[in-house]
Motif scaffolding. Structure first.
Motif, short mmCIF file in Angstrom:
data_model
loop_
_atom_site.label_atom_id
_atom_site.label_comp_id
_atom_site.label_asym_id
_atom_site.label_seq_id
_atom_site.Cartn_x
_atom_site.Cartn_y
_atom_site.Cartn_z
N HIS A 1 51.13 33.41 42.78
CA HIS A 1 51.54 34.76 42.10
C HIS A 1 50.93 34.82 40.75
O HIS A 1 50.46 36.12 40.55
N HIS A 2 50.73 33.85 40.08
CA HIS A 2 49.81 34.15 38.78
C HIS A 2 48.60 34.63 39.18
O HIS A 2 48.02 35.58 38.38
N CYS A 3 47.82 34.09 40.10
CA CYS A 3 46.43 34.54 40.42
C CYS A 3 46.45 36.01 40.93
O CYS A 3 45.52 36.61 40.72
N MET A 4 47.45 36.39 41.87
CA MET A 4 47.64 37.63 42.29
C MET A 4 47.57 38.87 41.07
O MET A 4 46.90 39.71 40.99
N ARG A 5 48.56 38.29 40.20
CA ARG A 5 48.83 39.44 38.93
C ARG A 5 47.51 39.28 38.14
O ARG A 5 47.37 40.39 37.68
N LEU A 6 46.91 38.20 37.97
CA LEU A 6 45.63 38.31 37.29
C LEU A 6 44.44 38.95 37.72
O LEU A 6 43.94 39.74 37.00
N ILE A 7 44.58 39.33 39.25
CA ILE A 7 43.34 40.33 39.68
C ILE A 7 43.83 41.62 39.15
O ILE A 7 42.96 42.45 38.98
N GLY A 8 45.30 42.07 39.03
CA GLY A 8 45.63 43.26 38.76
C GLY A 8 45.25 43.37 37.31
O GLY A 8 44.80 44.60 36.97
N HIS B 1 26.61 48.31 31.84
CA HIS B 1 26.37 48.38 33.32
C HIS B 1 26.49 47.27 34.01
O HIS B 1 27.08 46.77 34.98
N ASN B 2 26.05 46.15 33.32
CA ASN B 2 25.97 44.79 33.61
C ASN B 2 27.46 44.21 33.78
O ASN B 2 27.92 43.64 34.54
N TRP B 3 27.94 44.49 32.66
CA TRP B 3 29.29 44.06 32.76
C TRP B 3 30.38 44.70 33.60
O TRP B 3 31.12 43.85 34.09
N ILE B 4 30.30 45.93 33.86
CA ILE B 4 31.13 46.61 34.82
C ILE B 4 30.77 45.88 36.34
O ILE B 4 31.67 45.69 37.14
N ALA B 5 29.41 45.88 36.45
CA ALA B 5 29.11 45.50 37.84
C ALA B 5 29.53 44.13 38.18
O ALA B 5 30.07 43.67 39.20
N ASP B 6 29.39 43.20 37.17
CA ASP B 6 29.62 41.73 37.33
C ASP B 6 31.35 41.75 37.32
O ASP B 6 31.78 40.72 38.21
N ALA B 7 32.12 42.54 36.86
CA ALA B 7 33.19 42.46 36.79
C ALA B 7 33.82 42.91 38.34
O ALA B 7 34.73 42.39 38.77
N ARG B 8 33.31 43.89 38.83
CA ARG B 8 33.68 44.44 40.16
C ARG B 8 33.13 43.19 40.92
O ARG B 8 34.19 42.89 42.26
N VAL B 9 31.94 42.74 41.01
CA VAL B 9 31.78 41.57 41.85
C VAL B 9 32.61 40.42 41.81
O VAL B 9 33.46 39.92 42.91
N THR B 10 33.14 40.02 40.51
CA THR B 10 34.13 38.76 40.43
C THR B 10 35.30 39.00 41.07
O THR B 10 35.97 38.50 41.63
N VAL B 11 35.87 40.44 40.78
CA VAL B 11 37.25 40.62 41.36
C VAL B 11 37.39 40.65 42.79
O VAL B 11 38.25 40.15 43.48
N GLU B 12 36.20 41.13 43.43
CA GLU B 12 36.14 41.25 44.86
C GLU B 12 36.14 39.62 45.37
O GLU B 12 36.81 39.42 46.38
N ARG C 1 39.71 38.07 44.96
CA ARG C 1 40.51 38.71 45.79
C ARG C 1 40.64 38.12 47.18
O ARG C 1 41.71 37.80 47.78
N LEU C 2 39.46 38.02 47.82
CA LEU C 2 39.08 37.08 48.82
C LEU C 2 39.77 35.84 48.86
O LEU C 2 40.26 35.21 49.95
N LEU C 3 39.59 35.07 47.97
CA LEU C 3 39.94 33.77 47.71
C LEU C 3 41.66 33.59 47.89
O LEU C 3 41.94 32.69 48.49
N VAL C 4 41.91 34.63 46.94
CA VAL C 4 43.55 34.54 46.81
C VAL C 4 44.15 34.97 48.14
O VAL C 4 45.03 34.37 48.79
N LEU C 5 43.63 35.95 49.01
CA LEU C 5 44.11 36.40 50.29
C LEU C 5 43.93 35.32 51.39
O LEU C 5 44.75 34.85 51.97
N LYS C 6 42.85 34.48 51.17
CA LYS C 6 42.57 33.27 52.05
C LYS C 6 43.90 32.38 51.71
O LYS C 6 44.32 31.85 52.72
N THR C 7 43.88 32.12 50.61
CA THR C 7 44.81 31.17 50.21
C THR C 7 46.25 31.29 50.74
O THR C 7 47.16 30.52 51.11
N ALA C 8 46.61 32.76 50.53
CA ALA C 8 48.12 33.24 50.90
C ALA C 8 48.10 33.06 52.35
O ALA C 8 49.23 32.65 52.99
N TRP C 9 47.07 33.44 53.14
CA TRP C 9 47.07 33.42 54.63
C TRP C 9 47.19 31.88 55.13
O TRP C 9 48.03 31.64 55.98
#
Length: 404
Positions: A265-272, A302-313, A316-324
């Motif tokens: 739950h904490h990790c889900m909210r952290l992504i938000g 540019h680098n900060w924003i791009a890196d942040a987007r890659v990291t969040v994606e 999210r996939l790792l958290v969704l896999k864990t939830a599944w």
């Protein structure tokens, strides 16, 4: 693995997003102003009670509970995107939807391990949002990263348990509506199995011998919306033996059962939280100029924003896999993934928030933006629910077992 949102998730996401845009985000500044006028900083501002009523009216209530008898009956995979949305306003959204820790974990404990009387007396008012609760595990005098270190005594005396010990960072304990503690201590301190020495008991807050000594700050914040964090003294507090949760010696196992869902739950909210940081970074970058051009035209931004987007994606996939996995093979089968997200998510979100703060300059560390408070919350989660190093140790051992 299929992480596509089903029809029910899509419906709840749409309702929750609208609720956030129409009610929660506009109420953030209102709640702050109202709190400054309250007699006690631990009381709920009036707008919080209004939001709670609206959330209930819309069916956005107790979404975290997978047991349909008590909650929404959602799987972890269904709840994940909803918790992420709530993470965009972590002080308000979880509270007004009755999805805030530590009440969530305590309700899960009572659902799974409480008896009929305990559920009637404590679970029902918690589900209704009529009371709050606290979970008393961490202690200041021992390294609580090892739960077997706990020194609080729970001694049986006839038909009563006598609780003696000192706890701190007991979340929720400062809230005036906090009526019940779930206390972990040792009923068999000399037992041969160190993981069977601990038990959990229900201790009403008004029990003689229970003293709220002081509020504990987190990076200078008191976390009012979640009921704060307190140092609590138990000095010979007596409760009936019927207040035992589960069985004697079952406290360690109950704690592990409680912490698994809490961690995801904490990790889900952290992504938000990270998504909100990215949004604030982008808005700041296109609205501010430095050295003759917009921040959005600076390469490092540019680098900060791009890196942040890659990291969040990735997160999210790792958290969704864990939830599944939690839904399909259970928490034990998802143990590696639960530890992986607990290590990776706070660490990465702290870095994203740090860059968002940097982009906002002095404003980033001020009360005018939520970034500093979000940073404090994310950084704390590198310690809370087991520090990173404990999860790394356990995860590495599991990996090495295959080669020994």
């Amino acid at each position: 693995m299929d992480f596509a949102f089903d029809a029910r998730t899509e419906e709840l996401r749409a309702k929750l997003l609208a609720f956030m845009d129409e009610h929660v985000h506009p109420a953030e500044a209102v709640a702050h102003e109202q709190r400054e006028r309250l007699a006690s900083p631990w009381e709920n501002p009036p707008v919080v009670e209004e939001l709670k009523a609206e959330a209930r009216r819309q069916g956005l209530w107790n979404l975290f509970l997978p047991d349909s008898e008590y909650g929404a009956g959602l799987t972890n995979l269904q709840y994940a995107p909803l918790a992420e949305i709530m993470g965009r306003s972590p002080q308000l959204a979880p509270t007004v939807t009755n999805c805030a820790a530590p009440d969530t974990g305590n309700m899960e404990v009572l659902t799974q391990f409480g008896d009929e009387q305990q559920r009637k007396q404590w679970l029902e008012p918690l589900l209704a949002g009529e009371i709050r609760s606290a979970f008393a595990m961490t202690e200041p005098d021992v390294a609580s990263s090892d739960a077997t270190n706990i020194t609080t005594h729970i001694e049986r005396d006839g038909d009563e348990y006598v609780i003696t010990g000192r706890k701190w960072y007991i979340s929720g304990a400062m809230h005036p509506d906090c009526k019940i503690f779930i206390v972990m201590g040792k009923t068999d301190p000399d037992g041969e199995d160190i993981r069977r020495q601990q038990s959990m008991v229900l201790v009403p807050r008004d029990t003689p011998g229970v003293t709220i000594k002081r509020a504990m700050q987190v990076f200078g914040y008191e976390d009012h919306y979640h009921g704060g964090h307190a140092e609590v003294i138990f000095d010979g507090a007596r409760v009936p033996v019927s207040n035992l949760v589960g069985e004697e010696g079952g406290g360690f196992a109950i704690a592990q059962a409680r912490l698994g869902p809490g961690r995801i739950h904490h990790c889900m909210r952290l992504i938000g939280m990270a998504e909100r940081a990215i949004e604030l970074m982008c808005r700041r970058a296109v609205s501010r100029q430095a050295f003759g051009k917009a921040l959005a035209q600076q390469g490092v931004v540019h680098n900060w924003i791009a890196d942040a987007r890659v990291t969040v994606e990735q997160l999210r996939l790792l958290v969704l896999k864990t939830a599944w996995l939690m839904d399909t093979v259970g928490n034990r089968g998802a143990h590696t993934e639960i530890q992986a997200i607990k290590i990776a998510t706070p660490r990465a979100v702290v870095e994203i928030l740090d860059r968002a703060i940097q982009l906002h300059g002095a404003g980033g560390v001020s009360q005018d933006f939520p970034l500093a408070e979000l940073y404090a919350g994310a950084r704390t989660l590198m310690i809370a629910d087991g520090p990173d190093e404990v999860h790394q140790r356990s995860l590495a051992r599991r990996e090495l077992k295959r080669y020994v």
